[in-house]
Structure formats: C-alpha cells, structure tokens
Motif scaffolding. Structure first.
Motif, PDB file in Angstrom:
ATOM      1  N   LEU A  96       1.097  -1.221   0.035  1.00  0.00           N
ATOM      2  CA  LEU A  96      -0.163   0.327  -0.017  1.00  0.00           C
ATOM      3  C   LEU A  96       1.245   1.636   0.026  1.00  0.00           C
ATOM      4  N   GLU A  97       2.148   1.368   1.066  1.00  0.00           N
ATOM      5  CA  GLU A  97       2.952   2.599   0.451  1.00  0.00           C
ATOM      6  C   GLU A  97       3.120   2.433  -1.228  1.00  0.00           C
ATOM      7  N   VAL A  98       3.697   1.742  -1.758  1.00  0.00           N
ATOM      8  CA  VAL A  98       4.459   2.385  -3.477  1.00  0.00           C
ATOM      9  C   VAL A  98       2.885   2.312  -3.511  1.00  0.00           C
ATOM     10  N   LEU A  99       1.446   1.813  -3.279  1.00  0.00           N
ATOM     11  CA  LEU A  99       0.687   2.415  -3.741  1.00  0.00           C
ATOM     12  C   LEU A  99      -0.259   3.576  -4.130  1.00  0.00           C
ATOM     13  N   ALA A 100       0.144   4.222  -2.774  1.00  0.00           N
ATOM     14  CA  ALA A 100       0.487   5.637  -2.224  1.00  0.00           C
ATOM     15  C   ALA A 100       1.277   5.979  -3.240  1.00  0.00           C
TER      16      ALA A 100
ATOM     17  N   VAL B  81       8.135  -2.995 -20.125  1.00  0.00           N
ATOM     18  CA  VAL B  81       8.344  -3.835 -19.545  1.00  0.00           C
ATOM     19  C   VAL B  81       6.833  -3.067 -18.420  1.00  0.00           C
ATOM     20  N   ARG B  82       6.717  -1.696 -18.979  1.00  0.00           N
ATOM     21  CA  ARG B  82       5.684  -1.203 -18.086  1.00  0.00           C
ATOM     22  C   ARG B  82       4.448  -1.818 -18.843  1.00  0.00           C
ATOM     23  N   ILE B  83       4.398  -1.210 -20.503  1.00  0.00           N
ATOM     24  CA  ILE B  83       3.295  -1.994 -20.859  1.00  0.00           C
ATOM     25  C   ILE B  83       2.729  -3.206 -20.842  1.00  0.00           C
ATOM     26  N   ALA B  84       3.627  -4.301 -20.892  1.00  0.00           N
ATOM     27  CA  ALA B  84       3.238  -5.460 -20.042  1.00  0.00           C
ATOM     28  C   ALA B  84       2.515  -5.846 -19.048  1.00  0.00           C
ATOM     29  N   ALA B  85       3.348  -5.014 -18.228  1.00  0.00           N
ATOM     30  CA  ALA B  85       2.807  -5.199 -17.104  1.00  0.00           C
ATOM     31  C   ALA B  85       1.468  -4.542 -16.783  1.00  0.00           C
ATOM     32  N   ALA B  86       1.179  -3.645 -16.875  1.00  0.00           N
ATOM     33  CA  ALA B  86      -0.666  -2.686 -17.020  1.00  0.00           C
ATOM     34  C   ALA B  86      -0.604  -3.614 -18.241  1.00  0.00           C
ATOM     35  N   GLY B  87      -0.661  -3.204 -19.476  1.00  0.00           N
ATOM     36  CA  GLY B  87      -1.264  -3.334 -20.605  1.00  0.00           C
ATOM     37  C   GLY B  87      -2.344  -1.660 -21.041  1.00  0.00           C
ATOM     38  N   MET B  88      -1.213  -0.692 -20.357  1.00  0.00           N
ATOM     39  CA  MET B  88      -2.506   0.553 -20.100  1.00  0.00           C
ATOM     40  C   MET B  88      -0.905   1.126 -21.132  1.00  0.00           C
ATOM     41  N   LEU B  89      -1.137   2.788 -21.615  1.00  0.00           N
ATOM     42  CA  LEU B  89      -0.335   3.633 -22.489  1.00  0.00           C
ATOM     43  C   LEU B  89       0.306   4.550 -21.437  1.00  0.00           C
ATOM     44  N   VAL B  90      -0.754   5.053 -20.480  1.00  0.00           N
ATOM     45  CA  VAL B  90      -0.853   5.849 -19.242  1.00  0.00           C
ATOM     46  C   VAL B  90      -0.881   5.600 -17.889  1.00  0.00           C
TER      47      VAL B  90
ATOM     48  N   ILE C  66      -8.626   4.759 -12.564  1.00  0.00           N
ATOM     49  CA  ILE C  66      -7.111   4.206 -11.948  1.00  0.00           C
ATOM     50  C   ILE C  66      -5.427   3.086 -11.915  1.00  0.00           C
ATOM     51  N   ILE C  67      -6.409   2.180 -10.901  1.00  0.00           N
ATOM     52  CA  ILE C  67      -5.446   1.440 -10.635  1.00  0.00           C
ATOM     53  C   ILE C  67      -6.376  -0.370 -10.474  1.00  0.00           C
ATOM     54  N   GLY C  68      -7.354   0.030 -12.552  1.00  0.00           N
ATOM     55  CA  GLY C  68      -8.415  -0.780 -12.552  1.00  0.00           C
ATOM     56  C   GLY C  68      -7.237  -2.166 -12.492  1.00  0.00           C
ATOM     57  N   PHE C  69      -6.515  -2.040 -13.644  1.00  0.00           N
ATOM     58  CA  PHE C  69      -5.312  -3.046 -14.212  1.00  0.00           C
ATOM     59  C   PHE C  69      -4.673  -3.740 -13.421  1.00  0.00           C
ATOM     60  N   PHE C  70      -5.103  -3.513 -11.649  1.00  0.00           N
ATOM     61  CA  PHE C  70      -4.024  -4.252 -11.714  1.00  0.00           C
ATOM     62  C   PHE C  70      -4.673  -5.662 -11.174  1.00  0.00           C
ATOM     63  N   GLN C  71      -6.037  -5.391 -11.111  1.00  0.00           N
ATOM     64  CA  GLN C  71      -6.801  -6.497 -11.092  1.00  0.00           C
ATOM     65  C   GLN C  71      -7.127  -7.499 -11.788  1.00  0.00           C
TER      66      GLN C  71
END
Length: 489
Positions: free
Chosen positions: A359-363, A450-459, A379-384
């Motif tokens: 949660l610290e990193v998330l915050a 790495v970020r694109i593969a991890a999140a599947g989002m440009l932003v 904003i964080i739905g892609f984590f699910q």
C-alpha cells in the motif's frame, strides 16, 4: 451587548440530508463564535412534526463531527439552557403566547382550515395583510371566551402593525426596511399546541442568550416579524448576520440557486463522490467570505483564527465543482501517507479485495495524481485485470522501442526478475537499472515494454518499477510473459 459573551446557535430541523447551505450556516456560526471567543450551541428544531425524517438527527451529529464543528452545548452534552430539543421544550411556549394575548399584542384565531384555504385561493387574501384578513383580530371578548369554553380549536396570532414600516440592521446588508402591510399576523402557537418555527426560534434564542443570529439572506424579509416579537416582549435584539445565496452554474452559463440539477448538494453525497470533509469545509468557508490575506487553504483552526464578519459578502457565491475538486486534490496531496491509505482503503478493497498489496508504493504513485478518492478504482483497475491491449503499444519513439527490441527487453527482464527473491521496490529498481546498463540501452528502452506488458495501458499512475512492486512477483512475471507471447504473434 458589548460585554456579553458571543453566543451563536445552529438550529437545524431534522428533515433530511445536510445541504451545503445548511453546512455553511453552521460553519459561519461556529467561526463567528470561535473567532470572538464565544460559544457555539446546537439546538434541534423539531416543532414541525409532519416533516420529521427518521435518522435525520443522526445525520446532523455525524456531519458536524466529520467536519469538526464541536458544539459547546447541545442535546447530547447538555448545558445551562437546556433542553436543546424544541419538542422537549413544548410547554415553555404557550405561556409566552398567552402573555402577549393578555397584553393585547396577540389574539386567539378560530378560523378553520377551510376558511383559510378559501382565503388564500381568493384575491382578497393576497391583497390584505400578507395573506390573512385578520378576521378574528377584533372579536369581542365575550365571543372569544364563549369559543374557548366550547373547546373550539384555535391558534394564537401576533398583532402586526397595519401602518408604517419596520427597519432593522444587518451587519452584512446594512439597514433593511419592510412595509408593515406586507407582514401577516403570524401564527405563534398552532392548534396542536406546538409553537411555529418563528415563535419558538425567538423564545429559544432569548432564553439561550443567543447574541448573533446567522442565517441565509432568504430570511431578510422575515426579520421584522422576529424583531416585532422581541419588542413585544421587551427583549434585546440580537445581531443579525444574513449570508449570501449559494448559486449553481447552469449548462447555458447562467446561474440559479444551487439545487440537485447542478450536482451533489448534500454533504454526504459529496463525501460519497470522493471529496474529503476538510476540503468541503475549506471550500464552503470561502463561499461568501473573503479572507484578508491572499490565501485559500485553511484548516478549521486557521479559519477560526482569521474569520471576521466584515469579510462576508452580499454577493451570491457560485458553487464551482471544479474548484472544489482543486481543493480536494490539494488536501489529498498534503495528507500524511498513512492518513491517505486509511481514507483510500475502501477504494483499494474494490480492486484488490483481501489480497495483500504494498500500500505504501500504491499511495506513492496515487497521492500526487488523484483529485477525488472515487477515481482510485478506475486508475488502478488494471492491477485487478490485465486489459486487452494492442502490441503496437510497445512502439515508442521517445524510448526508442519497436516490436523487435521489445522482445529482447522483455526476455531479459523476465530472466532477471525471476531471480529476485526480496520483491521490494528498491530491489526491483536496482536490478532493472543495472540490467539496462548491461544491455547498453537507455533506461526507457527497457522500462517502456516492461510497463506496457505489466499494465496493458499507455498511461499509468507510476512507472514500471512501482507497478511491478504492487503486482507481486508471480503476477508481474506472468504479465510480462503474456506481453512476450503477444509480440511473437
């Protein structure tokens, strides 16, 4: 009155939710009292029994508690001038009304509801004395006694002056004059024995030593009625502070009195929309009051220190949701991280459920970006769930990535990350920066794919490292492998 302790009162009727106009009145009453070393009283005005809403008293208490308006006297904590609920004071009012009858300043009115309804429907009622034709005002004493003895239902009405005008002073609007012919012989005591709102208000304010009456400017024209009651009893008049209207912006750019068509107008509704109580309070304080110094952000204690009545404006204030959102974002950014995590917890749970997350990193990634807490799940739905994305996302000119080198970057990142045992942000950061040096590429060339593969989002909120840390090792590596597979097809 100069030597008296300043005493204000918030006297809501428990008839539903707490509108921002009511909250601003409570806030200004609190600030006037506290800025002048006085006392702030809570009184529940429940004389209109037909309009009472179950649970509304709890809403009043909860709202005041959430925004920090601590009263000095009230139904829950008592005080020298209780009880502080009007229905519990019911027997107080009738003797005062009867006193005015005995002095010839009020009278028994036996008019039936049917007669009054007919009067209001006819032009006669509208044109005479504010709506009532004073039919019972001069009934012979014998007739009054006969009707009383017969048990005929009655109300007690105040005798208003029929000529001239009444002038009073308001500290915001100055001297106001109302023609007496516009004033109805107002009802003081209803047929059920309950006082009217106006009558109970005056009696209670006097008995509770209220020095400053603060309310919306829509009550300006009613004030002579209150003053004529004070004068009838020979009581000292309070200081009046009438507040400007709160307006809302219409779609065509015009403004009208704030209502639900403009958006949420209740305190609880605004909280549900993700606004912090402190931000709402700060913003509402500036709807009609201008501080002497050029600043906008105030804690409640600072507001009490800087508030002064002469800063209240006559001009209507416009409730601007964009401005409230700006205040909210400022408050979110300035919160201690632990406080932000606690406030955001319900929204984190919508996404992660009971799953353990850093949660610290998330915050750290959310706090600078979020303007309302309700934005968090979006904003964080892609984590699910990893969104379905196009492999073209891997192409980025600035980072110098293309479909070919993204394959190389992901293969190297997966091999490196699978060896990480202590899955912490600083460890991930150190390993990936070292990997970029080893591959002799810029950090962005490795981290973009790495970020694109991890999140599947440009932003995304936060960069590749933070996203990996929050996802956890297994899920992070799984997603990078999905990205690699996508690039191979």
């Amino acid at each position: 009155m100069q030597n008296q302790v300043v005493r204000t009162r918030f006297a809501p009727s428990p008839t539903g939710f707490m509108h921002v106009g009511n909250l601003r009145t409570a806030l200004y009453e609190y600030l006037i009292a506290k800025s002048m070393g006085g006392q702030f009283v809570l009184r529940i005005e429940d004389t209109d029994q037909e309009r009472l809403v179950e649970g509304a008293v709890d809403i009043i208490y909860n709202t005041l508690r959430k925004v920090g308006l601590q009263h000095d006297e009230g139904p829950d904590i008592g005080g020298e001038y209780g009880p502080y609920v009007q229905s519990l004071r019911k027997d107080l009012y009738k003797p005062y009304a009867e006193q005015l009858v005995e002095q010839g300043k009020a009278y028994y009115c036996f008019c039936t509801k049917e007669r009054l309804d007919a009067l209001h429907e006819s032009k006669d009622g509208e044109e005479s004395f504010g709506g009532y034709d004073r039919h019972c005002r001069d009934l012979p004493k014998e007739e009054v006694e006969r009707l009383l003895a017969a048990g005929t239902p009655y109300v007690i009405r105040q005798k208003m002056p029929v000529e001239g005008s009444t002038t009073f002073h308001d500290v915001v609007y100055g001297d106001i004059t109302i023609e007496n012919r516009e004033l109805e012989d107002q009802v003081l005591l209803k047929s059920d024995g309950y006082p009217t709102y106006n009558f109970a208000n005056v009696v209670d304010d006097h008995l509770m030593h209220i020095t400053h009456v603060v309310r919306g400017c829509e009550y300006l024209t009613s004030t002579p009625k209150y003053n004529l009651l004070y004068e009838a009893f020979g009581w000292a008049l309070p200081t009046y502070v009438h507040l400007p209207l709160i307006m809302g912006k219409n779609e065509d750019g015009s403004v009208s009195k704030l209502s639900k068509r403009h958006g949420a107008t209740g305190f609880e509704d605004l909280v549900k929309e993700g606004y912090l109580p402190e931000a709402i309070t700060n913003y509402i304080a500036l709807l009609g009051w201008c501080p002497k110094e050029n600043r906008e952000l105030f804690t409640l204690a600072e507001l009490a220190e800087h508030f002064s009545i002469d800063g209240i404006s006559k001009s209507p204030a416009v409730f601007d949701y964009d401005k409230l959102t700006w205040f909210n974002a400022e408050y979110i950014r300035n919160m201690p991280q632990a406080e932000f995590i606690a406030a955001a917890q319900p929204y984190f749970q919508q996404v992660f459920g009971d799953k353990q997350v850093n949660l610290e990193v998330l915050a750290t990634i959310l706090q600078p970006r979020v303007t309302k807490l309700t934005e968090i799940p979006g904003i964080i739905g892609f984590f699910q769930d990893l969104p379905d994305y196009d492999k073209e996302f891997f192409i980025n000119k600035k980072s110098k990535t293309n479909l070919e080198n993204s394959v190389t970057m992901l293969e190297a990142a997966i091999a490196e990350l699978e060896q990480v045992e202590d899955w912490q942000l600083d460890v991930i950061h150190e390993r990936l920066i070292a990997l970029a040096q080893q591959l002799e590429v810029k950090n962005g060339t490795l981290l973009w794919p790495v970020r694109i593969a991890a999140a599947g989002m440009l932003v995304t909120p936060g960069g590749a490292m933070e996203i990996l840390a929050i996802l956890g090792k297994d899920e992070a590596v799984r997603r990078l492998k999905i990205g690699l597979e996508k690039l191979h097809h």
